[in-house]
Design a protein around this motif. Sequence first.
Motif, short mmCIF file in Angstrom:
data_model
loop_
_atom_site.label_atom_id
_atom_site.label_comp_id
_atom_site.label_asym_id
_atom_site.label_seq_id
_atom_site.Cartn_x
_atom_site.Cartn_y
_atom_site.Cartn_z
N VAL A 21 -16.49 0.73 -20.32
CA VAL A 21 -17.08 0.76 -21.31
C VAL A 21 -16.34 2.45 -22.87
CG1 VAL A 21 -19.56 2.13 -23.18
CG2 VAL A 21 -19.91 0.77 -21.77
N LEU A 22 -16.41 3.28 -21.36
CA LEU A 22 -15.79 4.76 -21.98
C LEU A 22 -13.90 4.17 -22.40
CD1 LEU A 22 -17.13 7.45 -19.38
CD2 LEU A 22 -16.91 6.93 -21.87
N LEU A 23 -13.56 3.61 -21.69
CA LEU A 23 -11.96 2.78 -21.90
C LEU A 23 -11.91 2.25 -23.32
CD1 LEU A 23 -10.71 1.63 -19.26
CD2 LEU A 23 -10.12 3.64 -20.09
N ASP A 24 -12.96 2.10 -23.75
CA ASP A 24 -13.36 1.21 -25.11
C ASP A 24 -12.45 2.34 -26.50
OD1 ASP A 24 -14.19 -0.96 -24.73
OD2 ASP A 24 -16.39 -0.67 -24.97
N ILE A 25 -12.87 3.47 -26.33
CA ILE A 25 -11.75 4.76 -27.00
C ILE A 25 -10.60 4.99 -27.12
CG2 ILE A 25 -13.60 5.77 -27.02
CD1 ILE A 25 -13.81 8.00 -24.83
N VAL A 26 -10.02 3.98 -25.65
CA VAL A 26 -8.55 4.25 -25.25
C VAL A 26 -8.39 2.91 -25.11
CG1 VAL A 26 -7.11 5.29 -23.84
CG2 VAL A 26 -9.41 6.15 -24.18
N PRO A 27 -7.75 2.35 -26.58
CA PRO A 27 -7.32 1.20 -25.93
C PRO A 27 -6.20 1.14 -25.43
CG PRO A 27 -8.16 1.59 -28.69
CD PRO A 27 -8.39 3.08 -27.56
N ALA A 28 -5.20 1.68 -25.53
CA ALA A 28 -3.67 2.16 -24.96
C ALA A 28 -3.95 1.75 -23.52
CB ALA A 28 -2.98 3.36 -24.73
N ALA A 29 -5.25 2.04 -22.74
CA ALA A 29 -5.52 2.45 -21.50
C ALA A 29 -5.87 0.79 -20.80
CB ALA A 29 -6.79 2.75 -21.05
N TRP A 158 -12.68 14.97 -16.85
CA TRP A 158 -11.44 14.53 -16.43
C TRP A 158 -12.01 13.27 -15.95
CZ3 TRP A 158 -6.39 17.26 -17.73
CH2 TRP A 158 -6.82 17.96 -18.37
N THR A 159 -12.98 12.94 -15.31
CA THR A 159 -13.35 12.81 -13.92
C THR A 159 -12.89 10.98 -14.20
OG1 THR A 159 -15.47 13.87 -13.62
CG2 THR A 159 -14.72 11.45 -12.35
N VAL A 160 -12.98 10.72 -15.79
CA VAL A 160 -12.69 9.61 -16.36
C VAL A 160 -11.02 8.62 -16.17
CG1 VAL A 160 -12.44 8.15 -18.57
CG2 VAL A 160 -14.21 9.73 -18.49
N ALA A 161 -10.16 9.70 -16.18
CA ALA A 161 -8.80 9.34 -15.80
C ALA A 161 -8.71 9.38 -14.90
CB ALA A 161 -7.57 10.49 -16.82
N THR A 162 -8.90 10.06 -13.69
CA THR A 162 -9.45 10.08 -12.41
C THR A 162 -9.80 8.22 -11.77
OG1 THR A 162 -9.68 11.98 -12.19
CG2 THR A 162 -9.24 11.08 -10.05
N ALA A 163 -10.64 7.55 -12.21
CA ALA A 163 -11.50 6.68 -12.32
C ALA A 163 -10.95 5.70 -13.04
CB ALA A 163 -13.55 6.62 -13.08
N GLN A 334 -20.92 11.07 -12.91
CA GLN A 334 -20.00 12.31 -14.10
C GLN A 334 -19.46 10.89 -14.81
OE1 GLN A 334 -19.38 12.50 -10.95
NE2 GLN A 334 -18.38 14.47 -10.17
N LEU A 335 -19.43 9.91 -14.75
CA LEU A 335 -18.83 8.96 -16.01
C LEU A 335 -19.88 8.78 -16.59
CD1 LEU A 335 -16.45 6.00 -13.32
CD2 LEU A 335 -15.72 8.57 -15.52
#
Length: 597
Positions: A21-29, A158-163, A334-335
């Motif tokens: 769900v969180l990656l919906d805000i980062v389409p490039a990811a 910051w945990t979003v990127a690490t996850a 955290q997520l």
Amino acid sequence: MAEAGETGRGARIAALRDLRVLLDIVPAAKRAAPLLVGLGVIASLAETAGISLIIIFLYAALGQLDDPGAIARDFGHAATSVLQTLGGPAQLAAAIFGLIVLRGIIGYIYSRISLSLGARISEIARNFIHGRYLDVSYDFVRRHKQAELMEILGTDSWTVATAYNAFTRLIINVCAIAVFAVVLLLLSWKITLIAILCAGLVSLFLARLSRPVTQLGASVKAEHQSMGGLMLMTLQGMRAIRAYGRERAQHATFLKSSASARHSLTRMERLSAAINPATEIGYLAIICLIVGGAGVLEVDFHATLTIVALLYRLRPHLQEFESNSLFLAQSAPQLRAVRNMIDPEGKTFPEPGTLAMPDDYERIAFRNVAFAYDGKQALDDVSFDIPRGQITALVGASGSGKTTIVNLLLRLYTPESGQILIGDGDIANIRRDEWLQTIAVAGQDIDLVEGTVRDNVLMARPDADQAALADAYRMSGLTDLLAGLEYGDKDWIGQQGLNLSGGERQRVGIARAILRDPGILILDEATSALDTALEARIRKVLEERFAGRTVLIITHRLETVRHVDHVIRMSEGKVLAEGPPAEVLAPLSGPSLAAMG
């Protein structure tokens, strides 16, 4: 123990669901994920092929693979085809070198993309959360501890990127394991089956070992949040702590929280540290078992050596798989916190409004307005008028609902029932930015930001020139104060303006309201901390500057409102009287409303 296992698996599943769900805000990811996985799989294929070629090369260099039949018997027909294609040891060495270079290039490309994406994901998550704090209703922010909000913005984001990196590596690990497994099956299905069964047992053991780590993730987050709250309390409440001699008690509370956080983190790190050695020992035991059982299974020594080499190189992938899986479980709290903050569900947002601010209206009217804070009634069906172009005084003892009225006018809150009208329309329908542009407020407890006097005053109008600033300083009585400061209006005033006295902070607030040059000025006990002479001078300046505009004075002191045009008298959330000062204030005596019912 079964329940704990379910908790661990549930945490992993929840973390992956929240991450998606969180990656919906980062389409490039999302778009880059298949590319990263593809690069990882190619790197695994290159590594597997390279290891196999190294074994063949060693035997070819020793002249032990001259018989094609023996090659096919020991290594399979694929090895025969490779030797026939490449030729001698020199060509094999070149191929091995090429595979090593290819794997290095792929690893570099993967790292560049992954690092760039990680930084972008963290930035977008951080920016999104910060934006959410500013666009969600004020009431939502008020209901959350500052330490919690800071933890989510400053740490959890910051945990979003690490996850995300752990998730992509997890897929790569699975693909790498599959590639190695296929090659191992081609060499010996018997040994591969034994390796899979033994690896499953090791994995089960590691899962049991990691269960407490999963459970400690939420505990560590809670401890860090608690410690963050104490940090804020120490910094924001420094004056009160020192004034009441609470330094030792505050420090003792912090030490206790810090020790608790250390204890939880140490337990988690201790358990995490045991996983890598346990994994290494487990898979080395599998290798020893296979070497010892190769003779019984009648597997050729050459093939056994290749299998051992592949299993040894497979071990880091298995370790990384366990590590990434464990991290996802640990990061679930955290997520979830980040997702809950970004998710609009369960939140209210200020009405942006669609109508322009009316140029002509007679009054601002409260009609049957009710409002409560956490179930405690603050306004109870109140109705009154604030005439345009006049000075209105809102008087009443503390707790009568005066500040709530100001908050409603600033659209920090929305009435639970009733309406606030400007002319014939509800102010909620006026475009919010236009409405707030017409209002300025100066209060007893002025909200100042950490920075300079200039920073705080310019919040009202960032594009104001020096002449407008100087005018605001003069009318608010700040000129003499600024002349005595080393850097003038660029002097740092401390957190919430604590380097200034109460009266000086109020003057900064008045200067900010003057610079705004509003059509509606709200003075909420704005001069209560000033001496009598300065208060009278500033009041006169304000009356001259805002003559003919709408001014709302909030006070409990009768002597300050007898000159106004209109008075609204309140008590315990109700309007007791409204009208000209002579009528509303005539029944009252004494200089204060403190005892007024």
